[in-house]
Structures are given as C-alpha cells and as structure tokens.
Write a protein that holds these residues in place. Structure first.
Motif, PDB file in Angstrom:
ATOM      1  N   LEU A   1       0.817  -1.208   0.000  1.00 53.01           N
ATOM      2  CA  LEU A   1       0.000   0.000   0.000  1.00 53.01           C
ATOM      3  C   LEU A   1       0.850   1.257   0.000  1.00 53.01           C
ATOM      4  CD1 LEU A   1      -2.792   1.320   0.126  1.00 53.01           C
ATOM      5  CD2 LEU A   1      -2.698   1.100   2.622  1.00 53.01           C
ATOM      6  N   GLU A   2       1.902   1.283   0.793  1.00 53.24           N
ATOM      7  CA  GLU A   2       2.735   2.485   0.865  1.00 53.24           C
ATOM      8  C   GLU A   2       3.440   2.753  -0.460  1.00 53.24           C
ATOM      9  OE1 GLU A   2       2.641   4.698   3.285  1.00 53.24           O
ATOM     10  OE2 GLU A   2       1.079   3.371   4.106  1.00 53.24           O
ATOM     11  N   GLU A   3       3.866   1.712  -1.142  1.00 55.78           N
ATOM     12  CA  GLU A   3       4.488   1.895  -2.455  1.00 55.78           C
ATOM     13  C   GLU A   3       3.482   2.461  -3.450  1.00 55.78           C
ATOM     14  OE1 GLU A   3       6.762  -0.669  -5.980  1.00 55.78           O
ATOM     15  OE2 GLU A   3       6.303  -1.620  -4.046  1.00 55.78           O
ATOM     16  N   LEU A   4       2.260   1.977  -3.394  1.00 52.45           N
ATOM     17  CA  LEU A   4       1.233   2.482  -4.291  1.00 52.45           C
ATOM     18  C   LEU A   4       0.897   3.942  -3.994  1.00 52.45           C
ATOM     19  CD1 LEU A   4      -1.087  -0.651  -4.257  1.00 52.45           C
ATOM     20  CD2 LEU A   4       0.250   0.171  -6.205  1.00 52.45           C
ATOM     21  N   LYS A   5       0.831   4.286  -2.734  1.00 53.70           N
ATOM     22  CA  LYS A   5       0.570   5.684  -2.374  1.00 53.70           C
ATOM     23  C   LYS A   5       1.713   6.594  -2.806  1.00 53.70           C
ATOM     24  CE  LYS A   5      -1.193   6.274   1.796  1.00 53.70           C
ATOM     25  NZ  LYS A   5      -1.467   6.051   3.248  1.00 53.70           N
ATOM     26  N   ALA A   6       2.923   6.093  -2.722  1.00 52.12           N
ATOM     27  CA  ALA A   6       4.081   6.858  -3.204  1.00 52.12           C
ATOM     28  C   ALA A   6       3.995   7.049  -4.714  1.00 52.12           C
ATOM     29  CB  ALA A   6       5.376   6.147  -2.833  1.00 52.12           C
ATOM     30  N   GLY A   7       3.483   6.038  -5.416  1.00 48.29           N
ATOM     31  CA  GLY A   7       3.262   6.170  -6.847  1.00 48.29           C
ATOM     32  C   GLY A   7       2.291   7.282  -7.174  1.00 48.29           C
ATOM     33  N   TRP A   8       1.239   7.419  -6.379  1.00 51.43           N
ATOM     34  CA  TRP A   8       0.290   8.506  -6.571  1.00 51.43           C
ATOM     35  C   TRP A   8       0.930   9.861  -6.299  1.00 51.43           C
ATOM     36  CZ3 TRP A   8      -3.814   9.239  -9.206  1.00 51.43           C
ATOM     37  CH2 TRP A   8      -4.691   8.186  -9.484  1.00 51.43           C
ATOM     38  N   GLU A   9       1.746   9.927  -5.271  1.00 45.79           N
ATOM     39  CA  GLU A   9       2.369  11.212  -4.935  1.00 45.79           C
ATOM     40  C   GLU A   9       3.238  11.738  -6.066  1.00 45.79           C
ATOM     41  OE1 GLU A   9       1.624  13.179  -2.399  1.00 45.79           O
ATOM     42  OE2 GLU A   9       0.117  11.659  -1.940  1.00 45.79           O
TER      43      GLU A   9
ATOM     44  N   TYR B   1      -7.139   0.154  -5.239  1.00 48.33           N
ATOM     45  CA  TYR B   1      -8.295   0.975  -4.872  1.00 48.33           C
ATOM     46  C   TYR B   1      -8.010   1.739  -3.581  1.00 48.33           C
ATOM     47  CZ  TYR B   1     -11.794  -0.585  -8.304  1.00 48.33           C
ATOM     48  OH  TYR B   1     -12.516  -0.802  -9.458  1.00 48.33           O
ATOM     49  N   GLU B   2      -7.480   1.041  -2.600  1.00 45.85           N
ATOM     50  CA  GLU B   2      -7.183   1.678  -1.306  1.00 45.85           C
ATOM     51  C   GLU B   2      -6.198   2.829  -1.478  1.00 45.85           C
ATOM     52  OE1 GLU B   2      -7.872   1.763   2.860  1.00 45.85           O
ATOM     53  OE2 GLU B   2      -8.495   0.030   1.663  1.00 45.85           O
ATOM     54  N   ALA B   3      -5.184   2.628  -2.297  1.00 47.34           N
ATOM     55  CA  ALA B   3      -4.179   3.672  -2.521  1.00 47.34           C
ATOM     56  C   ALA B   3      -4.803   4.900  -3.163  1.00 47.34           C
ATOM     57  CB  ALA B   3      -3.050   3.128  -3.389  1.00 47.34           C
ATOM     58  N   PHE B   4      -5.697   4.684  -4.124  1.00 49.76           N
ATOM     59  CA  PHE B   4      -6.391   5.818  -4.729  1.00 49.76           C
ATOM     60  C   PHE B   4      -7.175   6.590  -3.678  1.00 49.76           C
ATOM     61  CE2 PHE B   4     -10.671   7.163  -5.912  1.00 49.76           C
ATOM     62  CZ  PHE B   4     -10.358   8.287  -6.659  1.00 49.76           C
ATOM     63  N   PHE B   5      -7.962   5.878  -2.883  1.00 53.20           N
ATOM     64  CA  PHE B   5      -8.804   6.555  -1.908  1.00 53.20           C
ATOM     65  C   PHE B   5      -7.996   7.240  -0.810  1.00 53.20           C
ATOM     66  CE2 PHE B   5     -12.262   3.785  -3.580  1.00 53.20           C
ATOM     67  CZ  PHE B   5     -13.196   4.785  -3.825  1.00 53.20           C
ATOM     68  N   GLU B   6      -6.834   6.709  -0.498  1.00 46.87           N
ATOM     69  CA  GLU B   6      -5.997   7.305   0.546  1.00 46.87           C
ATOM     70  C   GLU B   6      -5.139   8.455   0.018  1.00 46.87           C
ATOM     71  OE1 GLU B   6      -5.745   6.667   3.894  1.00 46.87           O
ATOM     72  OE2 GLU B   6      -7.563   5.463   3.632  1.00 46.87           O
ATOM     73  N   SER B   7      -4.972   8.545  -1.301  1.00 46.98           N
ATOM     74  CA  SER B   7      -4.050   9.534  -1.869  1.00 46.98           C
ATOM     75  C   SER B   7      -4.769  10.615  -2.680  1.00 46.98           C
ATOM     76  CB  SER B   7      -3.014   8.830  -2.758  1.00 46.98           C
ATOM     77  OG  SER B   7      -2.264   7.892  -2.021  1.00 46.98           O
ATOM     78  N   ALA B   8      -5.438  10.229  -3.745  1.00 51.72           N
ATOM     79  CA  ALA B   8      -6.036  11.202  -4.664  1.00 51.72           C
ATOM     80  C   ALA B   8      -7.435  11.650  -4.241  1.00 51.72           C
ATOM     81  CB  ALA B   8      -6.099  10.620  -6.072  1.00 51.72           C
ATOM     82  N   TRP B   9      -8.232  10.723  -3.727  1.00 49.79           N
ATOM     83  CA  TRP B   9      -9.629  11.013  -3.407  1.00 49.79           C
ATOM     84  C   TRP B   9      -9.818  12.208  -2.472  1.00 49.79           C
ATOM     85  CZ3 TRP B   9     -14.083  10.409  -5.522  1.00 49.79           C
ATOM     86  CH2 TRP B   9     -15.267  10.382  -4.786  1.00 49.79           C
ATOM     87  N   PRO B  10      -8.997  12.407  -1.452  1.00 48.63           N
ATOM     88  CA  PRO B  10      -9.230  13.535  -0.546  1.00 48.63           C
ATOM     89  C   PRO B  10      -8.864  14.902  -1.128  1.00 48.63           C
ATOM     90  CG  PRO B  10      -7.945  11.792   0.525  1.00 48.63           C
ATOM     91  CD  PRO B  10      -7.927  11.519  -0.933  1.00 48.63           C
TER      92      PRO B  10
END
Length: 325
Positions: free
Chosen positions: A212-220, A275-284
């Motif tokens: 999850l953290e790697e995916l969130k870093a990808g969004w950043e 999906y979780e990474a999207f909602f934790e990163s971009a959605w807000p």
C-alpha cells in the motif's frame, strides 16, 4: 517557477464528489434490480458509453447510429434513456461518454495523414458528437464527455474549440474531455470546458504485488503535474476512468486489457490495494470532483481476469469510501 509552493488549502475546492462507475450497456433491457445493487455501494454517478466505429487510425470515416437496433440495448438511445431514468430515481447522476472504437488499435492512435483528411475527420466527428449532445440535451443528462483519449487529435486546439462551440449551441449541461493520463497536461482548451477529465491509468509500481505504501508513493509522483494544470486553468478534475485488473501486475500498466493478462496470476488483494491507494491519496484532494471506476456490469459475470470490482475485495474498498458522508 514556484507553483508548487502554493498551499493545498488554496487549491480549487469542489462540492460533493461524484462517486461513479463506468456502466456497461447490457444486451437486453434492465430488469429493475441492477441499479439498486450499484446504489448499495454508495455510488451516486455513472457514465454511459455508446460507440462510433472507425475502420483505421488513418481513416477519416466514422460510422454511428444513435437509434440503431443492431447495437446492444444498453447502448441504444432507448437503453440510454431507460438507464438514465431508472438511475435518476435512485439519485444517481449520469454522464454520457461516447467512445470511438478503432479497428486494430485505440483512439489515442487516430491521426490523419494530410490536412484534407483532418478536415474530413473533424467534420465526421462533429456529426457524431453533436448527435449524442442532442440526445443528452433531450434526455436532460447533466454531463457530456466530448471525447475520450483522442491524444493525437487534441493537439489541434482550434479544431477542438470549434467542436466545443458547436456542442454548446445544442447542449446546456456540463462538459468534460477525457484525456489520457499521458495527454492531459498538453491540452490547451481546458478553459472552454467545465472539468479537466483524466483517464487516470497512471503506473503506480514497477513490480508485482506492491504494498500500500508503495502504491501511495506512486500517486504522490503524479500529483504535481495534475495540480499544475489545476492551478493554470482553475477547473476541477474528474477521473473519467480509473481501474485495475484483479492480477498481481495491476499497478504496473493499469491500462493493459484483461485478455493480455491471461497468463498472469490472479489477485483480488492487489486490485483492492490499488483501490485503497487511490482513496488514501487522490480522493481527498480538494480539486478532485469525482471518479468513475472502469467498469461495472448490470449483472456480475465470471469472466476473469477483469477490471470490475464486483464481487471482489475491491468492491468492499469502494463501498467503504463511497459510503462515507
């Protein structure tokens, strides 16, 4: 340039977000419970996709029939109307999102070989999209996507401005263009539209089963480019499509079709983490006005792999975040 120093709270703020899916038009008329199952996830929006057909990326001819009975029921004018009317009763907003189906390729490769063909292609495309704009107006569908992933055409700014001006004459709702994730920052006509639309198939990882953290870093890594466009045009963003297959490689090249993943290991967990990474990163983000997940069937099927979250761990993630007030 110092655009990246502007605080997050000064970015464009949106009203209630559109919590959407890309609805698959059915072969036969709806029976009645299909949209209630979608509503149960917390979704408040869907996109409907009728098609026009182009025989080749260099061929300016486009074929379409708004009322053709040969199409699947859900892609005909009658099916679009019935789906819109039924979903509206449940408080689900509709976006009409006509696509071009290109033989042997995809819309991003459409490119004419000379100026005469460009003129003919835009003449044909105007006919295609204006017919659907008139349909959307007659049905009071509140949002219209004027094009999807037409990456080699969108550089022709003045041609697209003419298309938009003609659409505005026959359609009074909101307009968006669905730019490929490799295209959106190069488009110069966002000022003519109500939203910046992005087909958000950004690569988020370079290996199977990322955490999850790697995916969130990808969004950043993607945020600065999106926010630069938001600041320039002062328009909210809609992710007109986003989706992930239920395979271990889902985050590497999210756009790859399922039939090209037949030898890849299935993984509901990898899809759900995306999906979780999207909602934790971009959605807000304050600039994000909505999202449409690719894709949602009127009735769940068992073909695998596939993009749909239906009946999978990803549906639970989507429902969790869509249900938050």
């Amino acid at each position: 340039m110092i655009w990246w120093t502007i605080p997050e709270e000064q970015l464009l703020e949106t009203a209630e977000k559109w919590k959407g899916v890309c609805w698959v038009g059915s072969r036969a008329p709806l029976e009645g419970n299909e949209l209630r199952a979608l509503k149960a996830t917390g979704a408040n929006a869907l996109s409907q996709t009728p098609f026009g057909w182009q025989n080749g990326v260099n061929n300016p001819e486009i074929r379409w029939e708004v009322n053709a009975e040969r199409q699947w029921w859900g892609e005909t004018a009658k099916g679009i109307q019935a789906t819109h009317d039924s979903s509206q009763v449940l408080g689900i907003m509709n976006m009409l999102k006509p696509h071009l189906w290109v033989r042997g390729s995809w819309p991003g490769e459409i490119e004419m070989l000379d100026e005469g063909d460009w003129e003919l292609w835009f003449e044909n495309y105007r006919g295609f999209i204006l017919d659907y704009a008139k349909l959307a107006e007659s049905l009071k569908i509140p949002m219209l996507c004027i094009g999807t992933e037409l990456e080699k055409t969108s550089q022709r700014e003045e041609d697209w401005r003419k298309v938009i001006a003609q659409i505005r004459k026959v359609y009074s709702g909101k307009l968006v263009y669905a730019a490929n994730f490799t295209e959106f920052d190069k488009i110069k006509f966002w000022d003519e539209l109500d939203y910046i639309g992005i087909q958000a198939y950004f690569p988020l990882a370079d290996k199977h089963n990322p955490g999850l953290e790697e995916l969130k870093a990808g969004w950043e890594k993607q945020m600065p480019k999106i926010e630069k466009v938001v600041r320039k045009y002062k328009k909210p963003v809609i992710f007109t499509e986003i989706g992930y297959c239920n395979t271990v490689d889902a985050a590497i090249e999210p756009w790859v079709w399922p039939n090209e993943r037949m030898e890849v290991e299935f993984s509901e967990a990898a899809q759900a983490r995306c999906y979780e990474a999207f909602f934790e990163s971009a959605w807000p983000k304050s600039w994000l006005a909505g999202v449409f997940f690719w894709k949602w069937y009127p009735n769940r099927h068992d073909r695998e792999p596939d993009f749909t979250p239906q009946g999978k761990e990803a549906e639970a993630v989507m429902t969790k975040y869509f249900s938050i007030e």
